[in-house]
Design a protein around this motif. Structure first.
Motif, PDB file in Angstrom:
ATOM      1  N   VAL A 132       0.934  -1.254   0.176  1.00  0.00           N
ATOM      2  CA  VAL A 132      -0.030  -0.021  -0.041  1.00  0.00           C
ATOM      3  C   VAL A 132       0.906   1.111  -0.030  1.00  0.00           C
ATOM      4  O   VAL A 132       0.479   2.211  -0.729  1.00  0.00           O
ATOM      5  CB  VAL A 132      -0.845  -0.121   1.255  1.00  0.00           C
ATOM      6  CG1 VAL A 132      -1.590   1.224   1.352  1.00  0.00           C
ATOM      7  CG2 VAL A 132      -1.966  -1.142   1.109  1.00  0.00           C
ATOM      8  N   GLY A 133       1.779   1.190   0.863  1.00  0.00           N
ATOM      9  CA  GLY A 133       2.780   2.320   0.976  1.00  0.00           C
ATOM     10  C   GLY A 133       3.591   2.723  -0.217  1.00  0.00           C
ATOM     11  O   GLY A 133       3.567   4.068  -0.862  1.00  0.00           O
ATOM     12  N   THR A 134       4.108   1.803  -0.830  1.00  0.00           N
ATOM     13  CA  THR A 134       4.891   1.871  -2.074  1.00  0.00           C
ATOM     14  C   THR A 134       4.408   2.342  -3.251  1.00  0.00           C
ATOM     15  O   THR A 134       4.840   3.045  -3.973  1.00  0.00           O
ATOM     16  CB  THR A 134       5.961   0.558  -2.131  1.00  0.00           C
ATOM     17  OG1 THR A 134       5.209  -0.547  -2.272  1.00  0.00           O
ATOM     18  CG2 THR A 134       6.675   0.595  -1.099  1.00  0.00           C
ATOM     19  N   SER A 135       3.183   1.719  -3.271  1.00  0.00           N
ATOM     20  CA  SER A 135       2.411   2.093  -4.686  1.00  0.00           C
ATOM     21  C   SER A 135       2.098   3.736  -4.744  1.00  0.00           C
ATOM     22  O   SER A 135       1.854   4.455  -5.599  1.00  0.00           O
ATOM     23  CB  SER A 135       1.268   1.335  -4.637  1.00  0.00           C
ATOM     24  OG  SER A 135       0.229   1.615  -3.485  1.00  0.00           O
ATOM     25  N   LEU A 136       1.770   4.258  -3.591  1.00  0.00           N
ATOM     26  CA  LEU A 136       1.382   5.706  -3.489  1.00  0.00           C
ATOM     27  C   LEU A 136       2.783   6.613  -3.513  1.00  0.00           C
ATOM     28  O   LEU A 136       2.877   7.572  -3.749  1.00  0.00           O
ATOM     29  CB  LEU A 136       0.617   6.018  -1.936  1.00  0.00           C
ATOM     30  CG  LEU A 136      -0.793   5.637  -1.995  1.00  0.00           C
ATOM     31  CD1 LEU A 136      -1.532   5.563  -0.637  1.00  0.00           C
ATOM     32  CD2 LEU A 136      -1.689   6.184  -3.149  1.00  0.00           C
ATOM     33  N   ALA A 137       3.747   6.038  -2.712  1.00  0.00           N
ATOM     34  CA  ALA A 137       5.096   6.587  -2.673  1.00  0.00           C
ATOM     35  C   ALA A 137       5.620   6.774  -4.018  1.00  0.00           C
ATOM     36  O   ALA A 137       6.140   7.922  -4.394  1.00  0.00           O
ATOM     37  CB  ALA A 137       6.006   5.942  -1.838  1.00  0.00           C
ATOM     38  N   GLN A 139       4.026   7.445  -6.678  1.00  0.00           N
ATOM     39  CA  GLN A 139       3.355   8.354  -7.413  1.00  0.00           C
ATOM     40  C   GLN A 139       3.588   9.494  -6.822  1.00  0.00           C
ATOM     41  O   GLN A 139       2.950  10.767  -7.284  1.00  0.00           O
ATOM     42  CB  GLN A 139       1.876   7.933  -7.325  1.00  0.00           C
ATOM     43  CG  GLN A 139       1.509   6.625  -8.029  1.00  0.00           C
ATOM     44  CD  GLN A 139      -0.163   6.512  -7.623  1.00  0.00           C
ATOM     45  OE1 GLN A 139      -0.849   7.242  -7.259  1.00  0.00           O
ATOM     46  NE2 GLN A 139      -0.452   5.334  -7.773  1.00  0.00           N
ATOM     47  N   SER A 141       3.229  10.455  -3.736  1.00  0.00           N
ATOM     48  CA  SER A 141       2.177  11.045  -2.492  1.00  0.00           C
ATOM     49  C   SER A 141       2.845  10.754  -1.158  1.00  0.00           C
ATOM     50  O   SER A 141       3.402   9.925  -0.856  1.00  0.00           O
ATOM     51  CB  SER A 141       0.902  10.088  -2.534  1.00  0.00           C
ATOM     52  OG  SER A 141       0.253  10.438  -1.623  1.00  0.00           O
ATOM     53  N   LEU A 143       1.184  10.320   1.136  1.00  0.00           N
ATOM     54  CA  LEU A 143       0.333   9.426   2.189  1.00  0.00           C
ATOM     55  C   LEU A 143       1.159   7.871   1.826  1.00  0.00           C
ATOM     56  O   LEU A 143       0.840   7.159   2.841  1.00  0.00           O
ATOM     57  CB  LEU A 143      -1.044   9.321   1.330  1.00  0.00           C
ATOM     58  CG  LEU A 143      -1.897  10.427   1.424  1.00  0.00           C
ATOM     59  CD1 LEU A 143      -3.222  10.197   0.825  1.00  0.00           C
ATOM     60  CD2 LEU A 143      -2.293  10.493   2.956  1.00  0.00           C
ATOM     61  N   GLY A 144       2.209   7.582   0.951  1.00  0.00           N
ATOM     62  CA  GLY A 144       2.685   6.639   1.067  1.00  0.00           C
ATOM     63  C   GLY A 144       3.431   6.023   2.344  1.00  0.00           C
ATOM     64  O   GLY A 144       2.898   5.142   2.928  1.00  0.00           O
ATOM     65  N   LEU A 147       0.575   5.969   5.137  1.00  0.00           N
ATOM     66  CA  LEU A 147      -0.249   4.762   5.366  1.00  0.00           C
ATOM     67  C   LEU A 147       0.730   3.416   5.565  1.00  0.00           C
ATOM     68  O   LEU A 147      -0.085   2.475   6.284  1.00  0.00           O
ATOM     69  CB  LEU A 147      -0.902   4.491   3.910  1.00  0.00           C
ATOM     70  CG  LEU A 147      -2.078   5.598   3.640  1.00  0.00           C
ATOM     71  CD1 LEU A 147      -2.700   5.310   2.221  1.00  0.00           C
ATOM     72  CD2 LEU A 147      -3.159   5.306   4.701  1.00  0.00           C
TER      73      LEU A 147
END
Length: 275
Positions: A132-137, A139, A141, A143-144, A147
């Motif tokens: 979850v964290g790396t997928s947003l990071a 991008q 974000s 939030l990566g 989260l």
């Protein structure tokens, strides 16, 4: 040592909450000799200080919990709750309670609990949080990382909090019924056997020692390791574990043993004696 004061049970939810809070620092004093023992005692202190008002009894209880202990830190509050209940039972019947049963139960719990806890915490929850964290990071974000910390730590802290109460309730109810039925001695013996079995399995699984020296040539060639495995599989790890245990009994410092083994393994690997 026994004391003459009467014990009536004093542990409440507030005391267990203190045990939970102390357990958060469990790995801050992790060491190679006894691993979580200092953290385990520190977590037990709020309960022990309330259970034992006699300084000598408190000192004896503290020594009991300085023994080797290691398991998944997020699950540590389960055995903590159980041992708090057992210490309460011991204080209630100091003349007849077998204190070795406390160590036996701790030893029996830590291996299986580590297997379950590591699979869930490190093998499942951490992977989920990282995904979850790396997928947003990736991008860009913020939030990566946020989260990641939330997904991993919130369930971990909830688990710690719930297990300390569950362990205390389980330990108190279980010990009472076991003592009433007269099977406490049998349970202590079984726990000791299980603990030794787990320790033996860990030595065979985690200690790696291979002698790759070849005997013969061509297709008929074999290795010294293959010959040893044909006699007794895992013999070399067993002998090495026994040798280290002997050195520890002779009061040789663990760090000295570690550095000596590192040096010996480097030399043996260089000359092809060990793989």
């Amino acid at each position: 040592m026994s004391s003459n004061y009467e014990y009536k049970g004093v542990i409440n939810k507030r005391d267990l909450r203190k045990v939970f809070l102390h357990a958060i620092t469990m790995e801050h004093t992790w060491n190679y000799e006894r691993m979580m023992n200092d953290g385990y005692l520190y977590s037990m202190l709020p309960a022990l200080q309330k259970i034992y008002t006699n300084p000598e009894d408190l000192k004896e209880a503290c020594k009991r919990h300085l023994e080797f202990f290691n398991t998944t830190p997020q699950c540590i509050t389960l055995p903590l709750g159980i041992t708090v209940a057992m210490e309460e039972q011991r204080a209630n019947d100091m003349e007849n309670f077998d204190t070795t049963s406390i160590s036996s139960v701790k030893t029996a719990i830590m291996g299986p609990l580590a297997g379950i806890g590591d699979s869930f915490i490190w093998g499942t929850l951490r992977i989920l949080a990282t995904g979850v964290g790396t997928s947003l990071a990736l991008q860009g974000s913020i939030l990566g990382p946020i989260l990641f910390l939330l997904v991993f730590n919130v369930p971990s802290f909830i688990l710690r909090y719930v297990l300390v109460y569950a362990g205390y309730k389980f330990g108190s109810d279980f010990i009472t019924s076991a003592e009433e039925s007269g099977v406490m001695d049998l349970i202590s013996k079984a726990a000791s056997i299980l603990g030794l079995t787990v320790a033996g399995a860990m030595a065979a699984e985690m200690v790696y020692l291979t002698v790759p020296i070849a005997i013969g040539s061509g297709e008929s060639a074999t290795t010294v390791q293959a010959i040893i495995d044909g006699i007794i599989p895992g013999l070399l790890p067993l002998l090495l574990t026994g040798f280290v245990y002997m050195l520890l009994n002779k009061k040789v410092k663990p760090l000295v043993i570690m550095f000596a083994m590192m040096a010996l393994c480097i030399v043996c690997a260089f000359f092809g004696i060990l793989a």
